[in-house]
Design a protein around this motif. Structure first.
Motif, short mmCIF file in Angstrom:
data_model
loop_
_atom_site.label_atom_id
_atom_site.label_comp_id
_atom_site.label_asym_id
_atom_site.label_seq_id
_atom_site.Cartn_x
_atom_site.Cartn_y
_atom_site.Cartn_z
N VAL A 1 -15.59 -9.03 0.22
CA VAL A 1 -16.99 -8.66 0.19
C VAL A 1 -17.33 -8.21 -1.23
O VAL A 1 -16.64 -7.36 -1.79
CB VAL A 1 -17.31 -7.54 1.20
CG1 VAL A 1 -18.72 -7.00 0.99
CG2 VAL A 1 -17.15 -8.04 2.63
N SER A 2 -18.39 -8.77 -1.78
CA SER A 2 -18.84 -8.37 -3.10
C SER A 2 -19.40 -6.95 -3.06
O SER A 2 -20.16 -6.59 -2.15
CB SER A 2 -19.93 -9.33 -3.59
OG SER A 2 -20.61 -8.80 -4.71
N ARG A 3 -19.04 -6.17 -4.04
CA ARG A 3 -19.53 -4.79 -4.11
C ARG A 3 -21.06 -4.77 -4.18
O ARG A 3 -21.71 -3.90 -3.60
CB ARG A 3 -18.93 -4.10 -5.34
CG ARG A 3 -19.40 -2.68 -5.56
CD ARG A 3 -18.64 -2.02 -6.70
NE ARG A 3 -18.72 -2.83 -7.92
CZ ARG A 3 -19.73 -2.76 -8.79
NH1 ARG A 3 -20.74 -1.94 -8.56
NH2 ARG A 3 -19.72 -3.49 -9.89
N LEU A 4 -21.64 -5.74 -4.87
CA LEU A 4 -23.09 -5.79 -5.02
C LEU A 4 -23.80 -6.18 -3.72
O LEU A 4 -24.98 -5.85 -3.53
CB LEU A 4 -23.47 -6.79 -6.13
CG LEU A 4 -22.98 -6.44 -7.54
CD1 LEU A 4 -23.35 -7.56 -8.51
CD2 LEU A 4 -23.56 -5.11 -7.99
N LEU A 5 -23.11 -6.88 -2.84
CA LEU A 5 -23.72 -7.35 -1.60
C LEU A 5 -23.47 -6.42 -0.41
O LEU A 5 -24.11 -6.55 0.63
CB LEU A 5 -23.18 -8.74 -1.24
CG LEU A 5 -23.51 -9.89 -2.20
CD1 LEU A 5 -22.83 -11.18 -1.74
CD2 LEU A 5 -25.02 -10.09 -2.30
N TYR A 6 -22.54 -5.48 -0.56
CA TYR A 6 -22.06 -4.72 0.60
C TYR A 6 -23.15 -3.94 1.32
O TYR A 6 -23.26 -4.01 2.56
CB TYR A 6 -20.93 -3.77 0.21
CG TYR A 6 -20.46 -2.94 1.38
CD1 TYR A 6 -19.72 -3.53 2.41
CD2 TYR A 6 -20.80 -1.60 1.50
CE1 TYR A 6 -19.31 -2.80 3.51
CE2 TYR A 6 -20.40 -0.86 2.60
CZ TYR A 6 -19.65 -1.46 3.60
OH TYR A 6 -19.26 -0.73 4.69
#
Length: 239
Positions: free
Chosen positions: A217-222
């Motif tokens: 999971v992308s940190r920016l999308l979480y």
């Protein structure tokens, strides 16, 4: 959908049956319901009839719900199994029989209805999916059986709920429109789209699917992913 409910406590059995009947009436769903007071009685019926969903109490005298689930899996690999119990101690063991959910009593409509909604929707649209070319063969991939899609270079890997994987030459953008148009599919990373109805766990470390696969999971999308996931699970139907 044909649902079997098994609980040795008559009060609990009647409560769950009442919830199922309320859901059936509210959704106008064409389902059949059958209740059992013992796992032995349930197993006898299961050998003669094909249930699509089992709601099993874990702690029952004689044959337990967990033992019944193992027996069911010996002759039925497709049915969904959901455990209903007062004890969280069997949660880990439930994964061994590929249980769909493990719900603690008292079971509420708020928890049970979204689960029934997605199973019923899946049954009503079993062939709704993508057609891809994998290894020179056209393959139909039902959305309900697609766990996630990952890309590596110029190759896409469609991971299914039965652990099979279909490799396709292409780019993710060729399929993301069809996938992301559906509420259950969400981008977790620039290289991954996940069917969040197949997500067992979601954390900043990634998504773990019911089949045990880990997806980054992308940190920016979480943060947005977490909100969208909760919205999907509790899709506005309050009870």
């Amino acid at each position: 959908m044909y649902i079997a409910v098994c609980d040795d406590q008559i009060e609990e059995l009647e409560k769950v049956m009442g919830l199922l009947q309320a859901w059936q009436t509210d959704r106008r769903a064409a389902v059949r319901l059958r209740s059992f007071r013992s796992a032995g009685e349930l197993l006898d019926a299961a050998q003669r009839e094909r249930f699509t969903l089992y709601l099993l109490d874990v702690l029952m005298p004689g044959v337990t719900g967990m033992e019944a689930a193992r027996e069911i899996r010996s002759f039925d690999d497709a049915a969904d199994i959901v455990f209903l119990t007062t004890s969280p101690g069997f949660a880990y063991e439930s994964y061994g029989v590929r249980a769909l959910e493990y719900l603690l009593k008292p079971v509420s409509a708020k928890l049970l209805f979204p689960l029934l909604d997605r199973l019923y929707q899946r049954e009503q649209n079993p062939q709704d999916g993508l057609t891809v070319r994998s290894e020179g063969v056209l393959v139909r991939l039902p959305f309900s059986q697609l766990s996630y899609v990952g890309v590596m270079g110029k190759h896409l890997f469609f991971h299914m709920t039965d652990d099979s994987v279909h490799e396709v030459v292409g780019a993710l953008k060729e399929y993301e429109g069809a996938l992301l148009a559906r509420p259950e599919f969400m981008r977790t990373h620039r290289s991954y789209i996940v069917n969040m109805l197949q997500a067992e766990k979601l954390s900043p470390a990634g998504v773990v699917t019911f089949s045990g696969r880990s997806v980054p999971v992308s940190r920016l999308l979480y943060n947005q992913l977490q909100k969208d996931y909760l919205k999907l699970l509790f899709s506005g139907r309050d009870a």
